[in-house]
Scaffold this motif. Structure first.
Motif, short mmCIF file in Angstrom:
data_model
loop_
_atom_site.label_atom_id
_atom_site.label_comp_id
_atom_site.label_asym_id
_atom_site.label_seq_id
_atom_site.Cartn_x
_atom_site.Cartn_y
_atom_site.Cartn_z
N SER A 204 0.84 -1.21 0.00
CA SER A 204 0.00 0.00 0.00
C SER A 204 0.87 1.26 0.00
O SER A 204 0.48 2.28 -0.57
N LEU A 205 2.05 1.20 0.61
CA LEU A 205 2.96 2.36 0.54
C LEU A 205 3.42 2.59 -0.90
O LEU A 205 3.41 3.72 -1.39
N TYR A 206 3.82 1.50 -1.57
CA TYR A 206 4.25 1.64 -2.98
C TYR A 206 3.10 2.21 -3.81
O TYR A 206 3.29 3.07 -4.67
N ALA A 207 1.90 1.70 -3.55
CA ALA A 207 0.73 2.13 -4.33
C ALA A 207 0.44 3.61 -4.07
O ALA A 207 0.15 4.38 -5.00
N ALA A 208 0.50 4.01 -2.80
CA ALA A 208 0.21 5.42 -2.46
C ALA A 208 1.23 6.34 -3.12
O ALA A 208 0.88 7.39 -3.68
N LYS A 209 2.50 5.94 -3.08
CA LYS A 209 3.54 6.79 -3.69
C LYS A 209 3.35 6.87 -5.20
O LYS A 209 3.47 7.94 -5.80
N ALA A 210 3.01 5.73 -5.82
CA ALA A 210 2.78 5.74 -7.27
C ALA A 210 1.60 6.64 -7.63
O ALA A 210 1.63 7.37 -8.63
N ALA A 211 0.55 6.62 -6.79
CA ALA A 211 -0.62 7.46 -7.07
C ALA A 211 -0.27 8.94 -6.87
O ALA A 211 -0.70 9.80 -7.65
N LEU A 212 0.50 9.24 -5.84
CA LEU A 212 0.94 10.63 -5.63
C LEU A 212 1.79 11.10 -6.81
O LEU A 212 1.63 12.22 -7.31
N ASP A 213 2.70 10.25 -7.26
CA ASP A 213 3.54 10.60 -8.42
C ASP A 213 2.67 10.85 -9.64
O ASP A 213 2.91 11.79 -10.41
N ALA A 214 1.65 10.00 -9.82
CA ALA A 214 0.77 10.15 -10.99
C ALA A 214 0.07 11.51 -10.96
O ALA A 214 -0.12 12.15 -11.99
N ALA A 215 -0.29 11.96 -9.74
CA ALA A 215 -0.98 13.25 -9.62
C ALA A 215 -0.08 14.39 -10.09
O ALA A 215 -0.57 15.40 -10.61
N MET A 216 1.23 14.24 -9.93
CA MET A 216 2.17 15.28 -10.37
C MET A 216 2.33 15.29 -11.88
O MET A 216 2.77 16.27 -12.46
N GLU A 217 2.02 14.15 -12.50
CA GLU A 217 2.42 13.99 -13.90
C GLU A 217 1.28 13.90 -14.90
O GLU A 217 1.51 13.99 -16.10
N PHE A 226 -6.01 5.92 -12.81
CA PHE A 226 -4.86 5.22 -12.22
C PHE A 226 -5.14 4.89 -10.76
O PHE A 226 -4.93 3.76 -10.30
N GLU A 227 -5.65 5.87 -10.02
CA GLU A 227 -5.93 5.65 -8.60
C GLU A 227 -6.93 4.52 -8.40
O GLU A 227 -6.74 3.64 -7.54
N ARG A 228 -8.01 4.52 -9.19
CA ARG A 228 -9.04 3.48 -9.05
C ARG A 228 -8.47 2.09 -9.32
O ARG A 228 -8.74 1.14 -8.61
N HIS A 229 -7.61 2.01 -10.34
CA HIS A 229 -7.00 0.73 -10.71
C HIS A 229 -6.11 0.23 -9.56
O HIS A 229 -6.19 -0.93 -9.15
N VAL A 230 -5.27 1.13 -9.04
CA VAL A 230 -4.35 0.72 -7.98
C VAL A 230 -5.11 0.41 -6.69
O VAL A 230 -4.80 -0.56 -5.98
N PHE A 231 -6.12 1.22 -6.39
CA PHE A 231 -6.96 0.97 -5.20
C PHE A 231 -7.54 -0.45 -5.29
O PHE A 231 -7.45 -1.23 -4.34
#
Ligand code: CO8
Length: 258
Positions: A204-217, A226-231
């Motif tokens: 879940s930490l990896y997923a949260a960081k990936a989602a935060l990164d996605a928000a920047m990009e 992306f968030e829904r898929h990872v969630f």
């Protein structure tokens, strides 16, 4: 653990600590420092016993920038062929949450290194800036891009075009800093935040960081997809079952990182 000359590396519980250690140059980031930071961070990232990384410097300087003396005689081609940009991109790509604990100067590449981290804790003594314009260049490790996303166009433009420094209080008001703490408490506070993060489930930490990164990009619609898929994907982990069972049973979760 590998031998390093410009950084100190240590594991405390589930937290990996990287301390820049070039006091004679205010922790200026030369090629060796970059390689060592990337190697240490990548090794922590590959180790599932590590759930968070802290990067810090000295009381006087987190890092006073890329090493000006090393760069001075370089050509444009040298800059490209030296693969400095790729090295720092590898650091930014670390999946484990990284906390920058900043005391003293975080200038140029030092400010940019902090901005490659996920959380910036600042001592009240911290000073941030992108002074490259004073050297006849511009930020090269992401400053012109990440600073805008952190503090908005106008604040970033003023800092980058004038080269002036801002203190910790201004940096916190501007949104660059997660939190300011008294200098004497910086490392304890960084340790507490890192321990808290490292106690969570790694997937879940990896997923949260990936989602935060996605928000920047990404644009919002793409980021939401992306968030829904990872969630949804986290519902296939044992730790999701454990986390929700622990809530129902009114106990602390015992995450297994799977
Ligand atoms: N590079 C090399 N040496 C440095 C650096 C640096 N960035 N910063 C400080 N030092 C050295 C000084 O030269 C000095 O060494 P010496 O005693 O041998 O002369 C020692 O550290 C102590 O520094 P000062 O005597 O200057 O200490 P002060 O307290 O008087 O001043 C400052 C502290 C204000 C931080 C001052 O040192 C300073 O202005 N430093 C430079 C800050 C700067 O311009 N940083 C930006 C550098 S450019 C950059 O970061 C580009 C990033 C993109 C790279 C892209 C690659 C991928």
């Amino acid at each position: 653990m590998a031998e390093y000359e410009t950084i100190l590396v240590e594991t405390r519980g589930r937290v990996g600590w990287i301390t820049l250690n070039r006091p004679e140059a205010l922790n200026a980031l030369n090629t060796q420092v970059m390689r060592e930071i990337v190697a240490a961070a990548s090794a922590f990232d590959a180790d599932t016993a590590i759930g968070a990384i802290v990067v810090t410097g000295s009381e006087r300087a987190f890092a006073a920038g890329a090493d000006i003396k090393e760069m001075e005689s370089q050509t444009g081609l040298d800059m490209v062929m030296g693969d400095h940009f790729g090295g720092w991109a590898d650091f930014a790509a670390v999946r484990t949450p990284v906390i920058a604990a900043v005391s003293g100067y975080a200038l140029g590449g030092g400010c940019e290194l902090a901005m490659m981290c996920d959380i910036i804790l600042a001592a009240d003594s911290a000073k941030f800036g992108q002074p490259e314009i004073n050297l006849g260049v511009i930020p090269g490790m992401g400053g012109s891009q990440r600073l805008i996303r952190a503090v908005g166009y106008y604040k970033a433009a003023e800092l980058i075009l004038t080269g002036r420094m801002m203190d910790a209080a201004e940096a916190e008001r501007a949104g660059l800093v997660s939190r300011v703490v008294p200098a004497a408490e910086l490392l304890d506070e960084a340790g507490t935040v890192a321990d808290t993060i490292a106690s969570k489930s790694l997937p879940s930490l990896y997923a949260a960081k990936a989602a935060l990164d996605a928000a920047m990009e990404t644009p919002l619609a793409e980021g939401l997809r992306f968030e829904r898929h990872v969630f949804a994907s986290l519902f296939d982990t044992a730790d999701q079952k454990e986390g929700m069972a622990a809530f129902r049973e009114k106990r602390s979760p015992d995450f297994q990182n799977r």
